[in-house]
Design a protein around this motif. Structure first.
Motif, mmCIF file in Angstrom:
data_model
loop_
_atom_site.group_PDB
_atom_site.id
_atom_site.type_symbol
_atom_site.label_atom_id
_atom_site.label_comp_id
_atom_site.label_asym_id
_atom_site.label_seq_id
_atom_site.Cartn_x
_atom_site.Cartn_y
_atom_site.Cartn_z
ATOM 1 N N MET A 24 0.824 -1.206 0.000
ATOM 2 C CA MET A 24 0.000 0.000 0.000
ATOM 3 C C MET A 24 0.856 1.253 0.000
ATOM 4 O O MET A 24 0.510 2.259 -0.629
ATOM 5 N N ALA A 25 1.993 1.215 0.692
ATOM 6 C CA ALA A 25 2.914 2.353 0.660
ATOM 7 C C ALA A 25 3.456 2.543 -0.753
ATOM 8 O O ALA A 25 3.578 3.680 -1.233
ATOM 9 N N ALA A 26 3.759 1.428 -1.436
ATOM 10 C CA ALA A 26 4.237 1.505 -2.823
ATOM 11 C C ALA A 26 3.161 2.092 -3.731
ATOM 12 O O ALA A 26 3.459 2.883 -4.636
ATOM 13 N N LEU A 27 1.909 1.711 -3.508
ATOM 14 C CA LEU A 27 0.806 2.272 -4.298
ATOM 15 C C LEU A 27 0.663 3.773 -4.042
ATOM 16 O O LEU A 27 0.389 4.546 -4.966
ATOM 17 N N GLY A 28 0.841 4.175 -2.788
ATOM 18 C CA GLY A 28 0.779 5.601 -2.468
ATOM 19 C C GLY A 28 1.888 6.381 -3.143
ATOM 20 O O GLY A 28 1.655 7.458 -3.704
ATOM 21 N N VAL A 29 3.105 5.827 -3.106
ATOM 22 C CA VAL A 29 4.239 6.469 -3.782
ATOM 23 C C VAL A 29 3.963 6.568 -5.275
ATOM 24 O O VAL A 29 4.240 7.594 -5.905
ATOM 25 N N ALA A 30 3.400 5.501 -5.861
ATOM 26 C CA ALA A 30 3.094 5.501 -7.291
ATOM 27 C C ALA A 30 2.038 6.554 -7.637
ATOM 28 O O ALA A 30 2.128 7.223 -8.668
ATOM 29 N N PHE A 31 1.054 6.707 -6.751
ATOM 30 C CA PHE A 31 0.036 7.731 -6.974
ATOM 31 C C PHE A 31 0.667 9.117 -6.988
ATOM 32 O O PHE A 31 0.385 9.939 -7.869
ATOM 33 N N GLY A 32 1.521 9.375 -6.009
ATOM 34 C CA GLY A 32 2.209 10.667 -5.964
ATOM 35 C C GLY A 32 3.074 10.883 -7.187
ATOM 36 O O GLY A 32 3.104 11.980 -7.767
ATOM 37 N N ALA A 33 3.785 9.830 -7.631
ATOM 38 C CA ALA A 33 4.635 9.936 -8.804
ATOM 39 C C ALA A 33 3.811 10.231 -10.054
ATOM 40 O O ALA A 33 4.243 10.984 -10.939
ATOM 41 N N MET A 34 2.607 9.637 -10.129
ATOM 42 C CA MET A 34 1.748 9.881 -11.284
ATOM 43 C C MET A 34 1.291 11.334 -11.319
ATOM 44 O O MET A 34 1.263 11.969 -12.387
ATOM 45 N N VAL A 35 0.934 11.873 -10.162
ATOM 46 C CA VAL A 35 0.529 13.282 -10.087
ATOM 47 C C VAL A 35 1.684 14.180 -10.510
ATOM 48 O O VAL A 35 1.505 15.140 -11.266
ATOM 49 N N HIS A 36 2.887 13.868 -10.049
ATOM 50 C CA HIS A 36 4.061 14.657 -10.423
ATOM 51 C C HIS A 36 4.319 14.585 -11.923
ATOM 52 O O HIS A 36 4.672 15.586 -12.554
ATOM 53 N N ALA A 37 4.165 13.385 -12.504
ATOM 54 C CA ALA A 37 4.400 13.227 -13.935
ATOM 55 C C ALA A 37 3.394 14.046 -14.736
ATOM 56 O O ALA A 37 3.746 14.692 -15.736
ATOM 57 N N LEU A 38 2.137 14.024 -14.299
ATOM 58 C CA LEU A 38 1.104 14.814 -14.984
ATOM 59 C C LEU A 38 1.386 16.302 -14.842
ATOM 60 O O LEU A 38 1.196 17.074 -15.801
ATOM 61 N N ALA A 39 1.846 16.708 -13.662
ATOM 62 C CA ALA A 39 2.159 18.124 -13.448
ATOM 63 C C ALA A 39 3.301 18.570 -14.354
ATOM 64 O O ALA A 39 3.256 19.649 -14.952
ATOM 65 N N ALA A 40 4.321 17.725 -14.471
ATOM 66 C CA ALA A 40 5.447 18.063 -15.338
ATOM 67 C C ALA A 40 4.994 18.131 -16.794
ATOM 68 O O ALA A 40 5.413 19.009 -17.555
#
Length: 209
Positions: free
Chosen positions: A42-58
Motif C-alpha cells: 500500500m505504501a508503494a501504491l501511495g508512492v506511485a500515486f504521488g509519482a503519477m501526479v508529479h508526472a502529470l504536473a510536469a
C-alpha cells in the motif's frame, strides 16, 4: 506516436533507476518493516500515486511555477521534511509492534500506509524536477504529440516503479513478520523505520537542488 527503440531504451533506463535504492524504496522498506507485506504494498501504491501526479504536473508544465515562484518549491520541500520528521517520531514512539501477532495491518492501517506514501511523494518537489530533466530525453519531436509521449513515458515510469517498490514492500514485510516475534527485534524495526524517515527528511532539505 512512440519511437519504439527509444521507448525500449527508456524502459531499461527506468528499470535500472527504480531498482537502485533511493528515497522511495527506503520509505517502502520502512513501511513494510513496520506494518507487514500489505502495508509495504500500500505504501508503494501511495508512492506511485504521488509519482503519477508529479508526472502529470510536469507534462502540463505546472513545474514552471517553481521557476517563477521559488518560494513554492521551498514551502513544499520543508513541508515534506516536516511530515517525514513526524513519521520518524511516530515510529520511535510506537509500541504497537511489541504486541504479538502477524496478521498484518487492519484495512485502516493499509489506508494510512497508502496516504503516507502518497503525501511523502507529493510533498517532494524534487520528483517534479527529476521528471523535467529525465522524461524529455526520450521524446522524439519528429513523431509529434510531445505531450502524449511525455504522458506515456511518465505512466511507464510509474508502473515500473510500482512493480519494483511493491516487490520490495512484500519482501521487507515478510522478513519483518518472521522476525517480529522477538520484542527486541520488533522494537529495532521501529527504530530503523524512524531512522529512515529522519534520514529522508535531512536528505530532502540538504540535498543540492
Amino acid at each position: 506516436m512512440i519511437d519504439t527503440p527509444l521507448y525500449l531504451t527508456f524502459v531499461i533506463a527506468a528499470l535500472a533507476l527504480c531498482v537502485t535504492p533511493g528515497p522511495d524504496m527506503m520509505f517502502v522498506v520502512a513501511m513494510g518493516g513496520r506494518g507487514g507485506p500489505a502495508a509495504g504494498v500500500m505504501a508503494a501504491l501511495g508512492v506511485a500515486f504521488g509519482a503519477m501526479v508529479h508526472a502529470l504536473a510536469a507534462m502540463l508544465g505546472l513545474s514552471s511555477l517553481f521557476a517563477h515562484l521559488p518560494v513554492l518549491y521551498e514551502v513544499l520541500r520543508w513541508a515534506g521534511a516536516t511530515y517525514l520528521v513526524y513519521l520518524a517520531v511516530q515510529a520511535l514512539r510506537d509500541r504497537s509492534s511489541l504486541v504479538g501477532g502477524d496478521d498484518g495491518p487492519a484495512p485502516a492501517g493499509r489506508l494510512r500506509a497508502f496516504v503516507k506514501g502518497a503525501v511523502t511523494n507529493l510533498l517532494n518537489p524534487k520528483v517534479i524536477m527529476f521528471n523535467i530533466a529525465f522524461l524529455p530525453q526520450f521524446v522524439n519531436p519528429d513523431r509529434g504529440n510531445v505531450t502524449g509521449q511525455l504522458l506515456v513515458l511518465g505512466l511507464t515510469l510509474v508502473v515500473v516503479g510500482l512493480a519494483v517498490d511493491a516487490t520490495v514492500g512484500v519482501l521487507s514485510g515478510r522478513l519483518a513478520a518472521l522476525l517480529r516475534n522477538s520484542r527486541r527485534v520488533a522494537r529495532g524495526l521501529d527504530v530503523f523505520s524512524g531512522a529512515v524517515f529522519g534520514a529522508l527528511a535531512v536528505r530532502l532539505v540538504t540535498a543540492s537542488d
